[in-house]
Write a protein that holds these residues in place. Structure first.
Motif, mmCIF file in Angstrom:
data_model
loop_
_atom_site.group_PDB
_atom_site.id
_atom_site.type_symbol
_atom_site.label_atom_id
_atom_site.label_comp_id
_atom_site.label_asym_id
_atom_site.label_seq_id
_atom_site.Cartn_x
_atom_site.Cartn_y
_atom_site.Cartn_z
ATOM 1 N N PHE A 77 0.849 -1.193 0.000
ATOM 2 C CA PHE A 77 0.000 0.000 0.000
ATOM 3 C C PHE A 77 0.878 1.235 0.000
ATOM 4 O O PHE A 77 1.534 1.538 0.996
ATOM 5 C CB PHE A 77 -0.926 -0.009 1.221
ATOM 6 C CG PHE A 77 -1.824 -1.214 1.236
ATOM 7 C CD1 PHE A 77 -3.064 -1.179 0.619
ATOM 8 C CD2 PHE A 77 -1.413 -2.397 1.833
ATOM 9 C CE1 PHE A 77 -3.882 -2.293 0.610
ATOM 10 C CE2 PHE A 77 -2.222 -3.524 1.825
ATOM 11 C CZ PHE A 77 -3.460 -3.474 1.212
ATOM 12 N N LEU A 78 0.906 1.903 -1.130
ATOM 13 C CA LEU A 78 1.791 3.060 -1.258
ATOM 14 C C LEU A 78 1.021 4.350 -1.008
ATOM 15 O O LEU A 78 -0.196 4.418 -1.185
ATOM 16 C CB LEU A 78 2.408 3.088 -2.663
ATOM 17 C CG LEU A 78 3.240 1.859 -3.028
ATOM 18 C CD1 LEU A 78 3.791 1.996 -4.445
ATOM 19 C CD2 LEU A 78 4.371 1.658 -2.042
ATOM 20 N N CYS A 79 1.777 5.353 -0.600
ATOM 21 C CA CYS A 79 1.224 6.683 -0.364
ATOM 22 C C CYS A 79 0.533 7.170 -1.643
ATOM 23 O O CYS A 79 1.000 6.920 -2.748
ATOM 24 C CB CYS A 79 2.367 7.616 0.011
ATOM 25 S SG CYS A 79 1.885 9.316 0.293
ATOM 26 N N GLU A 80 -0.589 7.861 -1.482
ATOM 27 C CA GLU A 80 -1.380 8.252 -2.653
ATOM 28 C C GLU A 80 -1.268 9.737 -3.000
ATOM 29 O O GLU A 80 -2.064 10.256 -3.766
ATOM 30 C CB GLU A 80 -2.848 7.871 -2.418
ATOM 31 C CG GLU A 80 -3.032 6.363 -2.325
ATOM 32 C CD GLU A 80 -4.452 5.923 -2.060
ATOM 33 O OE1 GLU A 80 -4.763 4.764 -2.394
ATOM 34 O OE2 GLU A 80 -5.245 6.715 -1.514
ATOM 35 N N VAL A 81 -0.283 10.391 -2.424
ATOM 36 C CA VAL A 81 -0.105 11.820 -2.728
ATOM 37 C C VAL A 81 0.620 11.971 -4.057
ATOM 38 O O VAL A 81 1.627 11.305 -4.300
ATOM 39 C CB VAL A 81 0.675 12.524 -1.590
ATOM 40 C CG1 VAL A 81 1.107 13.925 -2.002
ATOM 41 C CG2 VAL A 81 -0.181 12.584 -0.335
ATOM 42 N N TYR A 82 0.072 12.840 -4.890
ATOM 43 C CA TYR A 82 0.706 13.085 -6.183
ATOM 44 C C TYR A 82 1.715 14.221 -6.045
ATOM 45 O O TYR A 82 1.418 15.269 -5.487
ATOM 46 C CB TYR A 82 -0.347 13.450 -7.235
ATOM 47 C CG TYR A 82 0.228 13.537 -8.623
ATOM 48 C CD1 TYR A 82 0.416 12.387 -9.381
ATOM 49 C CD2 TYR A 82 0.593 14.760 -9.167
ATOM 50 C CE1 TYR A 82 0.965 12.450 -10.644
ATOM 51 C CE2 TYR A 82 1.142 14.838 -10.437
ATOM 52 C CZ TYR A 82 1.333 13.672 -11.165
ATOM 53 O OH TYR A 82 1.888 13.748 -12.422
ATOM 54 N N LEU A 83 2.925 13.979 -6.543
ATOM 55 C CA LEU A 83 3.978 14.975 -6.432
ATOM 56 C C LEU A 83 4.255 15.584 -7.792
ATOM 57 O O LEU A 83 4.359 14.860 -8.790
ATOM 58 C CB LEU A 83 5.266 14.318 -5.915
ATOM 59 C CG LEU A 83 5.156 13.531 -4.608
ATOM 60 C CD1 LEU A 83 6.428 12.721 -4.400
ATOM 61 C CD2 LEU A 83 4.923 14.471 -3.456
ATOM 62 N N THR A 84 4.363 16.878 -7.832
ATOM 63 C CA THR A 84 4.797 17.503 -9.087
ATOM 64 C C THR A 84 6.289 17.748 -8.944
ATOM 65 O O THR A 84 6.911 17.272 -8.010
ATOM 66 C CB THR A 84 4.055 18.833 -9.299
ATOM 67 O OG1 THR A 84 4.187 19.603 -8.117
ATOM 68 C CG2 THR A 84 2.580 18.595 -9.584
ATOM 69 N N GLY A 85 6.865 18.446 -9.888
ATOM 70 C CA GLY A 85 8.290 18.727 -9.769
ATOM 71 C C GLY A 85 9.101 17.646 -10.448
ATOM 72 O O GLY A 85 8.641 17.034 -11.408
ATOM 73 N N ASN A 86 10.288 17.383 -9.888
ATOM 74 C CA ASN A 86 11.203 16.441 -10.521
ATOM 75 C C ASN A 86 10.586 15.050 -10.645
ATOM 76 O O ASN A 86 10.125 14.497 -9.666
ATOM 77 C CB ASN A 86 12.476 16.353 -9.682
ATOM 78 C CG ASN A 86 13.689 16.502 -10.551
ATOM 79 O OD1 ASN A 86 13.716 15.966 -11.659
ATOM 80 N ND2 ASN A 86 14.665 17.235 -10.069
ATOM 81 N N GLY A 89 4.943 12.208 -10.233
ATOM 82 C CA GLY A 89 4.323 10.899 -10.052
ATOM 83 C C GLY A 89 3.855 10.800 -8.621
ATOM 84 O O GLY A 89 4.053 11.729 -7.834
ATOM 85 N N HIS A 90 3.237 9.683 -8.266
ATOM 86 C CA HIS A 90 2.781 9.523 -6.891
ATOM 87 C C HIS A 90 3.958 9.218 -5.975
ATOM 88 O O HIS A 90 4.948 8.636 -6.395
ATOM 89 C CB HIS A 90 1.727 8.422 -6.810
ATOM 90 C CG HIS A 90 0.391 8.857 -7.320
ATOM 91 N ND1 HIS A 90 -0.013 8.626 -8.611
ATOM 92 C CD2 HIS A 90 -0.597 9.555 -6.739
ATOM 93 C CE1 HIS A 90 -1.222 9.153 -8.788
ATOM 94 N NE2 HIS A 90 -1.602 9.722 -7.667
ATOM 95 N N CYS A 91 3.814 9.604 -4.732
ATOM 96 C CA CYS A 91 4.849 9.375 -3.730
ATOM 97 C C CYS A 91 5.172 7.874 -3.672
ATOM 98 O O CYS A 91 4.280 7.050 -3.548
ATOM 99 C CB CYS A 91 4.353 9.880 -2.378
ATOM 100 S SG CYS A 91 5.454 9.504 -1.025
ATOM 101 N N PRO A 92 6.451 7.492 -3.782
ATOM 102 C CA PRO A 92 6.805 6.064 -3.864
ATOM 103 C C PRO A 92 6.969 5.377 -2.504
ATOM 104 O O PRO A 92 7.278 4.193 -2.459
ATOM 105 C CB PRO A 92 8.135 6.098 -4.615
ATOM 106 C CG PRO A 92 8.750 7.409 -4.231
ATOM 107 C CD PRO A 92 7.606 8.371 -3.994
ATOM 108 N N PHE A 93 6.743 6.112 -1.396
ATOM 109 C CA PHE A 93 6.962 5.500 -0.081
ATOM 110 C C PHE A 93 5.736 4.725 0.395
ATOM 111 O O PHE A 93 4.605 5.072 0.058
ATOM 112 C CB PHE A 93 7.336 6.575 0.938
ATOM 113 C CG PHE A 93 8.738 7.072 0.762
ATOM 114 C CD1 PHE A 93 9.794 6.408 1.356
ATOM 115 C CD2 PHE A 93 8.997 8.162 -0.037
ATOM 116 C CE1 PHE A 93 11.101 6.845 1.170
ATOM 117 C CE2 PHE A 93 10.309 8.610 -0.232
ATOM 118 C CZ PHE A 93 11.359 7.938 0.381
#
Ligand SMILES: [Zn+2]
Length: 259
Positions: A77-86, A89-93
Motif C-alpha cells: 500500500f503506497l502513499c497516494e499523494v501526487y507529487l509535481t516537480g522532478n 508521479g505519486h509518492c513512492p513510499f
C-alpha cells in the motif's frame, strides 16, 4: 515464489511459499455467490504469525473478484499523494496511515506515508494495519486517476561507483548511496511514528532524521568536491535530480524492507 493454491474446493485459495521458504500468508474464501444467483463476494484473510498463541487470521478486504481480493493478502500500500516537480508521479513510499471521512454516505479514504500524514487534516486517522482490519483495503484501488510511478533518473549508485573514473567520483556515488540509506531509515521511522506516536518511536524518528540531515550535508559536500576537482566548477549545488534519485532509491529500500 509465493503461489495461490486451491484448497479442497473451488471456493477457497491459500497463498503459500515465499522468498524465505515455505511461508504461509493467508487465504481468500468465497463468502457469497456460486449458488442462489447472488453476485460473487470474496473475503481475504491474512495470517499474522505474531498474533495470538499460534498466529491468527485477520480479515483485510472483500471484493467481487477473487483475483482482486487476492492482491490484498500481503499487499503493498503506497502513499497516494501526487507529487509535481522532478519526475512527477505519486509518492513512492509505503503508506503508514489512512485518513478517512464519510462524504454523502460514502467512505472516502487516502493512504499516506509519514511525510504526507498531514494531508487531509480534519479527516479521521488510523494506522494502515488497523484500517485494513476495520474497513478492508485493496492495493492500488483507484485514487483520483491512475497511479503514476515517478521515474528515477539515477538509482544505480553502487553500479555507478564501480564504474567511476576517478576517486572523487567514486566517493560521490558512495555518499549518494549512504544518503539514500539514511533517508530510507528516516522515512521508515517517520511512517512508523505517525501510525504509532509513542515516545520510543519519536526518539527513533528524531535520531534517524538527524542522521539523514548529516548524510545529506555530507553528500552535498562530497558532490561539491567532485564538481570542483573533476569538472572545475566552483560552489556547485547538489542537482535536483540527485535528490530525486536519492528519494527513489530510499523508497525502494523501505519497500523491500516492508516485504
Ligand atoms: Zn507520501
Amino acid at each position: 515464489m509465493a503461489e495461490w493454491v486451491q484448497s479442497g474446493y473451488n471456493g477457497m485459495f491459500r497463498l503459500t511459499g515465499g522468498e524465505s521458504g515455505e511461508q504461509y500468508a493467508g487465504y481468500v474464501v468465497r463468502t457469497q455467490g456460486e449458488s442462489g444467483g447472488q453476485p460473487e463476494r470474496w473475503s481475504a484473510y491474512e495470517f499474522h504469525a505474531d498474533r495470538g498463541e499460534h498466529g491468527e487470521h485477520v480479515w483485510i478486504a472483500s471484493h467481487a473478484s477473487r483475483e482482486v481480493a487476492q492482491t490484498a493478502v500481503k499487499g503493498e500500500f503506497l502513499c497516494e499523494v501526487y507529487l509535481t516537480g522532478n519526475g512527477p508521479g505519486h509518492c513512492p513510499f509505503p503508506g503508514s496511515i489512512v485518513r478517512h471521512t464519510i462524504y454523502k454516505g460514502k467512505r472516502l479514504r487516502t493512504v499516506l506515508c509519514g511525510e504526507h500524514s498531514g494531508v487531509f487534516e480534519g479527516w479521521d486517522t488510523m494506522p494502515l494495519g488497523e484500517y485494513r482490519r476495520t474497513h478492508g483495503l485493496i492495493p492500488d484501488a483507484p485514487i483520483i486517476g491512475e497511479r503514476v510511478a515517478p521515474v528515477p533518473e539515477i538509482t544505480c549508485f553502487v553500479e555507478s561507483a564501480k564504474n567511476a573514473e576517478t576517486i572523487t567520483e567514486r566517493n560521490m556515488w558512495i555518499a549518494m548511496h549512504k544518503a539514500a540509506r539514511a533517508l530510507a531509515n528516516y522515512r521508515f521511522w517517520y511512517g512508523h511514528f505517525v501510525a504509532f506516536p509513542i515516545e520510543p518511536n519519536a526518539r527513533q524518528y528524531r535520531d534517524t532524521r538527524t542522521q539523514w540531515e548529516h548524510a545529506k550535508e555530507h553528500a552535498e559536500g562530497i558532490h561539491a568536491v567532485y564538481a570542483r576537482e573533476d569538472h572545475g566548477q566552483e560552489s556547485a549545488e547538489l542537482p535536483d535530480y540527485f535528490l530525486h534519485s536519492i528519494t527513489c532509491k530510499a523508497a525502494e529500500i523501505v519497500r523491500s524492507r516492508k516485504r
